[in-house]
Design a protein around this motif. Structure first.
Motif: not given
Length: 502
Positions: A224-229, A262-270
């Motif tokens: 919820x927080x990350x989507x609001x960010x 989460x993988x969509x919101x934070x698209x970082x491989x590592x």
């Protein structure tokens, strides 16, 4: 710039703890026995210690034969006396703090005692260990060049008869050393705000301009927080807001239904995900390896563990076994004895050992949190794995869900009724339901037997919930905030009916 230097110093300091962790990995049973005898010796002159003759206890066998297994209801009168100011009842040092917890199934609040020893030697120690294990596994970690964003519970701390109660996260924040504020966000006064939506806004305003390197909190609320960010900043993903973000420490609910979002919101491989297992009653286990779904049981936090095989579970009348007798792949109810004066306490969680050298676990659910109206023995682990399998095959993702029974009547068999709020809904809900049902039959022979030819259980009934349904439901119940969870499985229709009415 001093940040890399500070990062190196703090990382070096945290790594030193690894040698103590290795000690309990090498001698787990010795360490646990030492914890038990120390707890008994510490509390032998308390009211509880005298009642159960702690002075005569010299072994685990003595302890398990003299001290009864207890649920919250059994110890509530003692806790209430302690909250009113009486001391030395179940723990010798003064207990001023009580973690208010409603759990997930019981509407009535529990007040879990939190001693100074528990704060220092369990919760704070575990927080350091969480960082220690992460840093030992990731030599290039740069956590301390920025701040950690912690999303705790929603309540401030309240005073009552010179004792204090609130969410555990609020108690931890209240007791944190002053320097901890420098390395974490939001600052203390924002973290302790009690009105959840105002607090969420304040957290976003404070952190979007910070260098956030880690996140910590319950997955559903962090989402919820990350989507609001993203809403506030207009960015495409979280890395555009916090480019140095490297790890998310999560716990409280199963992470499987949330991982794709989460993988969509934070698209970082590592990017790293580290799971922790803590509760108002104590901090129990931490993921100790990268990319693992197992948690290392932490054995030197002043908590002594016992386990009841769920196949023989009978509440307070159960027979528990110590760590030395557990085996892998058995579902156990967790029993704890702690440095806050909980003695052989049934916490309500169930776990399974995935390894006994070292002792690693997975959380499988709750002792109350299953559906067994028709003898189907459906546990959370089955439900979440089934949802995951159905999502993978239909390219769907889930935000929240709950399940309850449809009771039999003269004309119809029983069934399970699911309300699912999808982040991305499947194109065909009937096909999704069929996949879910087939998975549950494959992984649970009791469920399969009850579904055979629809004799006892009919096909599950799945509703696609409107967007925001579960959030609105928690809001109506006054349960917005980081430590409140949606009840997943219930033997009653209460939650299902309330949600359908909304």
């Amino acid at each position: 710039m001093a940040f890399p230097f500070i990062n190196s110093i703090i990382s070096w300091f945290l790594k030193k703890r690894k040698h103590q962790v290795e000690l309990f990995l090498k001698y787990p049973i010795d360490v646990q026995n030492e914890v038990l005898l120390k707890l008994i010796n510490t509390a032998k002159n308390t009211e509880f210690g005298k009642q159960y003759d702690f002075s005569a206890i010299i072994s685990y066998e003595d302890f398990s034969s003299k001290v009864p297994i207890q649920k919250y209801e059994s110890i509530e009168p003692s806790i209430e006396r302690c909250r009113k100011g009486e001391q030395n009842i179940f723990w010798p040092t003064q207990i001023r703090w009580f973690a208010k917890s409603s759990g997930t199934t019981n509407a009535k609040s529990k007040f879990i005692p939190v001693s100074d020893e528990a704060i220092e030697n369990c919760h704070f120690k575990a927080g350091k260990d969480m960082l220690c294990l992460y840093i030992n596994n990731n030599e290039d970690a740069q956590l301390f060049t920025g701040k950690g964003l912690r999303l705790g519970g929603s309540s401030a701390v309240y005073e009552d008869n010179n004792s204090y109660f609130g969410d555990l996260s609020a108690i931890i924040i209240e007791n944190m050393p002053f320097w901890a504020d420098f390395s974490s966000a939001p600052k203390q006064e924002v973290a302790l705000m009690s009105e959840w939506e105002t607090k969420m806004e304040a957290i976003i305003n404070e952190t979007i301009h910070e260098n956030i390197t880690s996140l910590a909190g319950v997955p559903s609320w962090m989402l919820v927080l990350l989507n609001k960010v993203l809403e506030k900043t207009g960015k495409e993903n979280i890395l555009e807001v916090w480019p140095n973000l490297e790890v998310y420490f999560h716990g409280g609910v199963n992470f499987s239904p949330y991982i794709d979002q989460y993988k969509k919101l934070i698209p970082k491989k590592d990017f790293r995900y580290y799971e922790i297992y803590n509760a108002s009653e104590g901090f129990f286990a931490i993921q100790d390896r990268n990319n693992s779904d197992e948690l290392l049981l932490m054995l030197d936090y002043g908590i002594f563990y016992e386990f009841i095989p769920m196949s023989e579970y009978d509440g307070e009348n159960s027979t528990a076994i110590p760590l030395s007798e557990v085996t892998t792949d058995v579902n156990y109810a967790l029993v704890i004895t702690t440095n806050a004066g909980l003695w052989r306490y049934l916490i309500g969680d169930t776990i399974k050992f995935t390894s006994i050298d070292p002792y690693r676990i997975k959380i499988t659910g709750r002792t109350k949190h299953y559906i067994n109206v028709f003898g189907e023995e459906l546990i959370i682990e089955n439900a979440e794995e089934g949802l995951k399998a159905a999502c993978e095959k239909t390219n769907a993702s889930i935000k929240d869900y709950t399940v309850g029974p449809i009771f039999m009547n003269d004309t119809a068999q029983g069934a399970h009724e699911w309300i699912i709020e999808f982040d991305k809904a499947p194109d065909n809900l009937d096909f999704f339901t069929e996949l879910l049902d087939n998975y549950l039959k494959n992984c649970n022979s009791d469920y399969e037997a009850k579904r055979y030819n629809n004799m006892t259980l009919s096909m599950p009934k799945v509703h696609k919930a409107r967007k925001g349904l579960f959030y609105d439901w928690l809001k109506v119940k006054g349960k917005l905030g980081g430590q409140h969870k949606v009840p997943r499985l219930s033997n009653k229709r209460e939650f299902i009916e309330e949600l359908l009415n909304l």
